[in-house]
Scaffold this motif. Structure first.
Motif, PDB file in Angstrom:
ATOM      1  N   ASN A   1       0.857  -1.194   0.000  1.00 43.11           N
ATOM      2  CA  ASN A   1       0.000   0.000   0.000  1.00 43.11           C
ATOM      3  C   ASN A   1       0.888   1.237   0.000  1.00 43.11           C
ATOM      4  N   ASN A   2       0.622   2.144  -0.887  1.00 44.84           N
ATOM      5  CA  ASN A   2       1.378   3.393  -0.958  1.00 44.84           C
ATOM      6  C   ASN A   2       0.435   4.515  -1.357  1.00 44.84           C
ATOM      7  N   THR A   3       0.053   5.312  -0.363  1.00 41.86           N
ATOM      8  CA  THR A   3      -0.856   6.436  -0.635  1.00 41.86           C
ATOM      9  C   THR A   3      -0.117   7.775  -0.584  1.00 41.86           C
ATOM     10  N   SER A   4       1.240   7.721  -0.586  1.00 42.58           N
ATOM     11  CA  SER A   4       2.019   8.960  -0.597  1.00 42.58           C
ATOM     12  C   SER A   4       2.041   9.542  -2.006  1.00 42.58           C
ATOM     13  N   VAL A   5       2.634  10.720  -2.139  1.00 46.15           N
ATOM     14  CA  VAL A   5       2.697  11.365  -3.451  1.00 46.15           C
ATOM     15  C   VAL A   5       3.816  10.788  -4.318  1.00 46.15           C
ATOM     16  N   ILE A   6       4.670   9.951  -3.734  1.00 49.95           N
ATOM     17  CA  ILE A   6       5.760   9.350  -4.497  1.00 49.95           C
ATOM     18  C   ILE A   6       5.272   8.073  -5.164  1.00 49.95           C
ATOM     19  N   GLN A   7       5.495   7.977  -6.479  1.00 44.21           N
ATOM     20  CA  GLN A   7       5.069   6.796  -7.205  1.00 44.21           C
ATOM     21  C   GLN A   7       5.843   5.563  -6.747  1.00 44.21           C
ATOM     22  N   ASP A   8       5.239   4.412  -6.932  1.00 42.49           N
ATOM     23  CA  ASP A   8       5.860   3.167  -6.505  1.00 42.49           C
ATOM     24  C   ASP A   8       7.244   2.983  -7.134  1.00 42.49           C
TER      25      ASP A   8
ATOM     26  N   ILE B   1       4.581   2.260   7.745  1.00 39.72           N
ATOM     27  CA  ILE B   1       4.518   3.525   8.459  1.00 39.72           C
ATOM     28  C   ILE B   1       3.305   4.320   7.977  1.00 39.72           C
ATOM     29  N   ALA B   2       2.672   5.002   8.898  1.00 35.92           N
ATOM     30  CA  ALA B   2       1.492   5.824   8.580  1.00 35.92           C
ATOM     31  C   ALA B   2       1.605   7.154   9.296  1.00 35.92           C
ATOM     32  N   CYS B   3       1.175   8.208   8.648  1.00 34.52           N
ATOM     33  CA  CYS B   3       1.219   9.547   9.224  1.00 34.52           C
ATOM     34  C   CYS B   3      -0.131   9.873   9.852  1.00 34.52           C
ATOM     35  N   ARG B   4      -0.051  10.505  11.020  1.00 36.49           N
ATOM     36  CA  ARG B   4      -1.291  10.895  11.705  1.00 36.49           C
ATOM     37  C   ARG B   4      -1.032  12.154  12.513  1.00 36.49           C
ATOM     38  N   LEU B   5      -2.122  12.761  12.984  1.00 38.76           N
ATOM     39  CA  LEU B   5      -2.027  13.952  13.813  1.00 38.76           C
ATOM     40  C   LEU B   5      -1.985  13.569  15.281  1.00 38.76           C
ATOM     41  N   GLY B   6      -1.075  14.200  16.029  1.00 43.86           N
ATOM     42  CA  GLY B   6      -1.013  13.964  17.454  1.00 43.86           C
ATOM     43  C   GLY B   6      -2.040  14.778  18.201  1.00 43.86           C
ATOM     44  N   LEU B   7      -2.094  14.585  19.506  1.00 40.88           N
ATOM     45  CA  LEU B   7      -3.069  15.303  20.317  1.00 40.88           C
ATOM     46  C   LEU B   7      -2.822  16.805  20.311  1.00 40.88           C
TER      47      LEU B   7
ATOM     48  N   GLY C   1      -1.769  18.422  17.751  1.00 40.71           N
ATOM     49  CA  GLY C   1      -1.910  18.921  16.384  1.00 40.71           C
ATOM     50  C   GLY C   1      -0.686  18.738  15.516  1.00 40.71           C
ATOM     51  N   ASP C   2       0.423  18.285  16.091  1.00 45.98           N
ATOM     52  CA  ASP C   2       1.629  18.047  15.292  1.00 45.98           C
ATOM     53  C   ASP C   2       1.507  16.732  14.542  1.00 45.98           C
ATOM     54  N   MET C   3       2.149  16.682  13.389  1.00 46.78           N
ATOM     55  CA  MET C   3       2.127  15.467  12.587  1.00 46.78           C
ATOM     56  C   MET C   3       3.142  14.464  13.123  1.00 46.78           C
ATOM     57  N   ILE C   4       2.749  13.221  13.161  1.00 48.04           N
ATOM     58  CA  ILE C   4       3.603  12.115  13.585  1.00 48.04           C
ATOM     59  C   ILE C   4       3.903  11.249  12.361  1.00 48.04           C
ATOM     60  N   ASN C   5       5.181  10.890  12.200  1.00 47.22           N
ATOM     61  CA  ASN C   5       5.630  10.085  11.052  1.00 47.22           C
ATOM     62  C   ASN C   5       5.408  10.792   9.721  1.00 47.22           C
ATOM     63  N   ASP C   6       5.586  12.099   9.722  1.00 47.85           N
ATOM     64  CA  ASP C   6       5.429  12.821   8.461  1.00 47.85           C
ATOM     65  C   ASP C   6       6.646  12.664   7.549  1.00 47.85           C
ATOM     66  N   LYS C   7       7.740  12.179   8.089  1.00 44.49           N
ATOM     67  CA  LYS C   7       8.934  11.921   7.288  1.00 44.49           C
ATOM     68  C   LYS C   7       9.338  10.461   7.446  1.00 44.49           C
TER      69      LYS C   7
ATOM     70  N   LEU D   1      16.322  10.455   3.924  1.00 48.33           N
ATOM     71  CA  LEU D   1      14.894  10.737   3.738  1.00 48.33           C
ATOM     72  C   LEU D   1      14.369   9.998   2.514  1.00 48.33           C
ATOM     73  N   LEU D   2      13.367   9.169   2.725  1.00 53.13           N
ATOM     74  CA  LEU D   2      12.790   8.387   1.632  1.00 53.13           C
ATOM     75  C   LEU D   2      11.512   9.008   1.087  1.00 53.13           C
ATOM     76  N   ALA D   3      10.698   9.566   1.956  1.00 51.31           N
ATOM     77  CA  ALA D   3       9.413  10.130   1.513  1.00 51.31           C
ATOM     78  C   ALA D   3       8.875  11.046   2.602  1.00 51.31           C
ATOM     79  N   LYS D   4       7.904  11.871   2.204  1.00 50.92           N
ATOM     80  CA  LYS D   4       7.170  12.715   3.144  1.00 50.92           C
ATOM     81  C   LYS D   4       5.689  12.370   3.055  1.00 50.92           C
ATOM     82  N   LEU D   5       5.086  12.294   4.234  1.00 50.69           N
ATOM     83  CA  LEU D   5       3.679  11.912   4.307  1.00 50.69           C
ATOM     84  C   LEU D   5       2.856  13.016   4.946  1.00 50.69           C
TER      85      LEU D   5
END
Length: 333
Positions: free
Chosen positions: A111-118, A158-164, A166-172, A215-219
Motif C-alpha cells: 500500500n502506498n498512498t504517498s505522493v511518491i510513485q511506486d 509507516i502511517a502519518c497521523r495527527l497527534g493530540l 496537532g503536530d504530525m507524527i511520522n510525516d517523514k 529521507l525516503l518520503a514525506k507523508l
C-alpha cells in the motif's frame, strides 16, 4: 635459473642518465604546459643505453608498498608506492564496479498512498546503502528462488497521523524505518521468498541501513506506506546501487623542488607570498611538505614570477612508474 634471474635484476636496476631518470619518474608541471606525462612502458625503450625496461614481477613485489594515511568507517586514504598509473586506475575501477555488496533489488508494494510513485520509491530504496556483510550471502541467479542464503528481507510499514497537540507524527519516512525480517518474507506466496531457517545466526550484527537518516518520503495525515524490500548480492558493473564507494579516485603525489638556491629579498618575498609551503631558514628559502599544502601549489609559479626568479622552482608529481625513486600515488576512497 637463479643466476640468470640475478643477472636480469641487476640489468633491470641499472640507472639511466639523471635527466632521463627524472623524466621516467616525474611529471613536471610548468607555467605553460606539463612535461613528461607519459609513462615508459616499452621493454626496449632504453636498450640502446643498456637498460632493460621489461616488467619484472619479483622486482615489482619487492618494491611495492601500501601506506595507509587515513582510515575511518566511511573514508580510506592510502599511498600506493611503486606502481604505474594504469595499475592505480585499475584498482579504482575494481573498487567501483567489481567489489560485491548487498542492495535492495526487489520491492513489493502492499500500500502506498504517498505522493511518491511506486517506481520512484523503489528506486530510492535501491540506492540506500546497507550495512550487511556480503560474505554471508550467496549469489542469486535469475532462476534461483529467494531463500535465507541469498536474500535479506526488510519491511517498511509507516502511517502519518495527527497527534493530540496537532503536530504530525511520522510525516517523514527515513531509512532507519526499514525493519529487518530475519524469518523472511511475510508474504511468501506473493513474493516467492521462503526461508527454511532464521537468519539471526548468520550475521554478527543485524542488517540495517548505513546512514540511518536518509529521507525516503514525506507523508501527510492519512497517508501510509507498506512494503517489503528484498536485498541481494550484486556488483557495481550491473548497477551503481551495488557500488561500495561513493567516489574512488587517485592522484599523483606533489613535490616542489628548488632548481637553484633562493636567498635574500627574493626568499623573504616568496615566503610571504606562499606562506606555510615556503619558509626562510638561515637566509635561504626552504620548501615544506607539498602534500600538506596542496592548495598553495597554484601560487608557486606566480610567486616566482613576482620575485623575478624565473625557473627557480618546479612543481612535480611523483611518477608511479619505477622502483628506484620510491614513487607513489595517492588513492582516495
Amino acid at each position: 635459473t637463479p643466476d640468470m634471474t640475478t643477472k636480469k635484476k641487476d640489468k633491470d636496476r641499472k640507472k639511466l642518465p639523471e635527466p632521463l631518470e627524472a623524466q621516467r619518474h616525474y611529471v613536471d608541471c610548468g607555467p605553460v604546459r606539463n612535461a613528461h606525462t607519459n609513462t615508459a612502458t616499452s621493454a626496449s625503450q632504453y636498450l640502446p643505453l643498456g637498460v632493460d625496461n621489461a616488467w619484472d614481477f619479483d622486482a615489482w613485489t619487492a618494491d611495492f608498498e601500501i601506506q595507509i594515511q587515513q582510515m575511518s568507517p566511511d573514508r580510506l586514504v592510502f599511498d600506493m608506492i611503486g606502481v604505474d598509473p594504469s595499475i592505480a586506475n585499475a584498482l579504482r575501477r575494481i573498487l567501483i564496479s567489481e567489489v560485491p555488496t548487498v542492495a535492495i533489488e526487489h520491492v513489493f508494494v502492499i500500500n502506498n498512498t504517498s505522493v511518491i510513485q511506486d517506481e520512484v520509491l523503489s528506486h530510492r530504496l535501491g540506492l540506500v546503502p546497507l550495512a550487511i556483510d556480503p560474505t554471508r550471502l550467496q549469489w542469486k541467479g535469475d532462476e534461483d528462488s529467494a531463500n535465507e542464503s541469498n536474500t535479506v528481507v526488510f519491511k517498511l510499514s509507516i502511517a502519518c497521523r495527527l497527534g493530540l497537540d496537532g503536530d504530525m507524527i511520522n510525516d517523514k519516512v527515513y531509512s532507519r524505518d526499514l525493519e529487518w525480517l530475519p524469518g523472511g518474507s511475510e508474504l511468501p506466496d506473493e513474493t516467492n521468498c521462503r526461508f527454511s531457517s532464521s537468519q539471526v545466526e548468520m550475521f554478527d550484527e543485524a542488517p540495517r541501513d548505513v546512514e540511518q537518516d536518509i529521507l525516503l518520503a514525506k507523508l501527510r495525515p492519512g497517508q501510509c506506506i507498506e512494503l517489503e524490500a528484498h536485498a541481494i548480492l550484486g556488483a557495481g558493473q550491473e548497477h551503481a546501487k551495488w557500488s561500495p564507494v561513493a567516489t574512488a579516485w587517485y592522484r599523483l603525489q606533489p613535490e616542489v623542488v628548488l632548481l637553484q638556491p633562493v636567498t635574500g629579498d627574493d626568499a623573504q618575498q616568496l615566503a610571504k607570498y606562499v606562506p606555510e609551503l615556503f619558509s626562510v631558514q638561515d637566509g635561504q628559502l626552504v620548501v615544506g611538505e607539498a602534500r600538506q599544502h596542496e592548495h598553495k601549489l597554484e601560487q608557486v609559479g606566480f610567486g616566482f614570477e613576482a620575485a623575478e626568479a624565473h625557473a627557480c622552482a618546479r612543481v612535480t608529481w611523483l611518477g608511479l612508474f619505477g622502483y628506484s625513486w620510491g614513487a607513489g600515488c595517492l588513492l582516495e576512497i
